[in-house]
Scaffold this motif. Structure first.
Motif, PDB file in Angstrom:
ATOM      1  N   PRO A 137       0.836  -1.203   0.000  1.00 14.66           N
ATOM      2  CA  PRO A 137       0.000   0.000   0.000  1.00 14.66           C
ATOM      3  C   PRO A 137       0.868   1.248   0.000  1.00 14.66           C
ATOM      4  O   PRO A 137       2.014   1.231   0.468  1.00 14.66           O
ATOM      5  N   VAL A 138       0.319   2.326  -0.507  1.00 15.71           N
ATOM      6  CA  VAL A 138       1.015   3.610  -0.525  1.00 15.71           C
ATOM      7  C   VAL A 138       0.355   4.542   0.489  1.00 15.71           C
ATOM      8  O   VAL A 138      -0.855   4.756   0.442  1.00 15.71           O
ATOM      9  N   ILE A 139       1.156   5.064   1.409  1.00  5.26           N
ATOM     10  CA  ILE A 139       0.668   6.064   2.352  1.00  5.26           C
ATOM     11  C   ILE A 139       1.059   7.428   1.798  1.00  5.26           C
ATOM     12  O   ILE A 139       2.241   7.799   1.799  1.00  5.26           O
ATOM     13  N   PRO A 140       0.093   8.217   1.292  1.00  2.00           N
ATOM     14  CA  PRO A 140       0.429   9.560   0.803  1.00  2.00           C
ATOM     15  C   PRO A 140       0.707  10.469   1.993  1.00  2.00           C
ATOM     16  O   PRO A 140       0.142  10.287   3.080  1.00  2.00           O
ATOM     17  N   ALA A 141       1.579  11.436   1.785  1.00  2.00           N
ATOM     18  CA  ALA A 141       1.908  12.363   2.873  1.00  2.00           C
ATOM     19  C   ALA A 141       2.207  13.736   2.289  1.00  2.00           C
ATOM     20  O   ALA A 141       2.658  13.852   1.145  1.00  2.00           O
ATOM     21  N   ALA A 142       1.955  14.762   3.069  1.00  2.00           N
ATOM     22  CA  ALA A 142       2.213  16.123   2.625  1.00  2.00           C
ATOM     23  C   ALA A 142       3.180  16.810   3.578  1.00  2.00           C
ATOM     24  O   ALA A 142       3.034  16.722   4.805  1.00  2.00           O
ATOM     25  N   ILE A 143       4.159  17.470   2.998  1.00  2.00           N
ATOM     26  CA  ILE A 143       5.151  18.230   3.755  1.00  2.00           C
ATOM     27  C   ILE A 143       4.888  19.710   3.519  1.00  2.00           C
ATOM     28  O   ILE A 143       4.752  20.146   2.376  1.00  2.00           O
ATOM     29  N   VAL A 144       4.836  20.475   4.594  1.00  2.00           N
ATOM     30  CA  VAL A 144       4.551  21.912   4.491  1.00  2.00           C
ATOM     31  C   VAL A 144       5.631  22.714   5.216  1.00  2.00           C
ATOM     32  O   VAL A 144       5.892  22.479   6.399  1.00  2.00           O
ATOM     33  N   GLY A 145       6.263  23.639   4.500  1.00  2.88           N
ATOM     34  CA  GLY A 145       7.126  24.632   5.132  1.00  2.88           C
ATOM     35  C   GLY A 145       8.612  24.376   5.138  1.00  2.88           C
ATOM     36  O   GLY A 145       9.383  25.278   5.484  1.00  2.88           O
ATOM     37  N   THR A 146       9.068  23.188   4.762  1.00  4.42           N
ATOM     38  CA  THR A 146      10.500  22.897   4.876  1.00  4.42           C
ATOM     39  C   THR A 146      11.358  23.742   3.935  1.00  4.42           C
ATOM     40  O   THR A 146      12.540  23.962   4.197  1.00  4.42           O
ATOM     41  N   GLU A 147      10.769  24.224   2.839  1.00  4.14           N
ATOM     42  CA  GLU A 147      11.527  25.064   1.908  1.00  4.14           C
ATOM     43  C   GLU A 147      11.877  26.418   2.522  1.00  4.14           C
ATOM     44  O   GLU A 147      12.747  27.140   2.011  1.00  4.14           O
ATOM     45  N   LYS A 148      11.239  26.766   3.647  1.00  2.00           N
ATOM     46  CA  LYS A 148      11.478  28.053   4.292  1.00  2.00           C
ATOM     47  C   LYS A 148      12.551  27.987   5.387  1.00  2.00           C
ATOM     48  O   LYS A 148      12.936  29.017   5.941  1.00  2.00           O
ATOM     49  N   ILE A 149      13.009  26.777   5.704  1.00  2.00           N
ATOM     50  CA  ILE A 149      13.994  26.631   6.778  1.00  2.00           C
ATOM     51  C   ILE A 149      15.266  27.404   6.446  1.00  2.00           C
ATOM     52  O   ILE A 149      15.857  27.226   5.384  1.00  2.00           O
ATOM     53  N   PHE A 150      15.654  28.288   7.372  1.00  2.00           N
ATOM     54  CA  PHE A 150      16.842  29.139   7.224  1.00  2.00           C
ATOM     55  C   PHE A 150      16.783  30.022   5.975  1.00  2.00           C
ATOM     56  O   PHE A 150      17.819  30.375   5.406  1.00  2.00           O
ATOM     57  N   SER A 151      15.572  30.355   5.535  1.00  2.00           N
ATOM     58  CA  SER A 151      15.425  31.236   4.377  1.00  2.00           C
ATOM     59  C   SER A 151      15.624  32.689   4.807  1.00  2.00           C
ATOM     60  O   SER A 151      15.704  33.000   6.001  1.00  2.00           O
ATOM     61  N   ARG A 152      15.680  33.594   3.857  1.00  2.00           N
ATOM     62  CA  ARG A 152      15.852  35.011   4.169  1.00  2.00           C
ATOM     63  C   ARG A 152      14.636  35.585   4.874  1.00  2.00           C
ATOM     64  O   ARG A 152      14.747  36.483   5.708  1.00  2.00           O
ATOM     65  N   GLU A 153      13.463  35.064   4.499  1.00  2.00           N
ATOM     66  CA  GLU A 153      12.219  35.601   5.052  1.00  2.00           C
ATOM     67  C   GLU A 153      12.008  35.166   6.510  1.00  2.00           C
ATOM     68  O   GLU A 153      11.598  35.958   7.351  1.00  2.00           O
TER      69      GLU A 153
END
Length: 212
Positions: A137-153
């Protein structure tokens, strides 16, 4: 031992440095093979996705990462095995199937590469093929926000990971259309889970402002 130690370290990091909302861990099987499949926006994604699972997660990673023998030994200890990108790497597929046939968990990012825009990309059918070949079986998952880690913003963003209910391949493993359709259904599930994760992060930010 090393894997368990790093899981503890990562949980502490994501609890105290990057406040994380974790949803749906009850959907992760406590035993038996399964594929954990998520969107991909950051190099943080593999450890982040696996950190909150009590099951060990095995990943494929580009073979270039294995050139340094010390680093290669470290990531192998974290259940990572090499794959040749841009080719039909039969050895990588064999290793993936071996993980699942042994009752383990395989982590796959169906887009095949990181999204530079944050938007969901077109899925490749590799995840469908492996699911079809192993009946896992495939367990779908969503990742939110990791692209912002240590970002300028924002250096320390709020994050979320949402694990969904299992999906099973029921088509013909030799039918390209069936494989592609299943891959699209996985991405559709990921999109819905990501919307929920975004809402959770947004609500957490509003609560933080209201509490100040």
């Amino acid at each position: 031992m090393f894997y368990d130690f790093m899981r503890i370290v990562c949980r502490l990091i994501f609890k105290f440095i990057f406040p994380t909302k974790v949803i749906g861990t009850e959907n992760i099987p406590t035993e038996g093979a399964f594929i954990l499949s998520a969107n991909h926006v950051s190099n943080w994604d593999p450890p982040f996705l696996a950190t909150f699972s009590d099951r060990d997660v095995c990943y494929m990673a580009k073979e270039e990462l294995f050139k340094n023998p010390i680093f290669a030994a470290a990531i192998r200890a974290l259940h990572v095995f090499p794959v040749k990108r841009g080719t039909a790497d039969k050895n990588a597929v064999k290793n993936a199937i071996k993980v699942l046939k042994g009752g383990g968990c395989l982590g796959i990012f169906p887009e095949g590469t990181r999204s530079k825009t944050g938007k969901l990309g077109k899925p490749e059918s590799g995840v469908s093929l492996i699911a079809a070949m192993t009946k896992a079986p495939v367990i779908p998952a969503a990742i939110v926000g990791t692209e912002k880690i240590f970002s300028r913003e924002v250096k320390f963003p709020r994050l979320a990971v949402v694990y969904g209910k299992p999906l099973n391949f029921t088509g013909n493993a030799k039918d390209k259309n069936d494989l592609e359709e299943f891959a699209r259904s996985i991405m559709s599930a990921i999109a819905e889970l990501r919307e929920r994760g975004n809402r959770e992060v947004s609500n957490a930010l509003k609560e933080g402002v209201n509490n100040e």
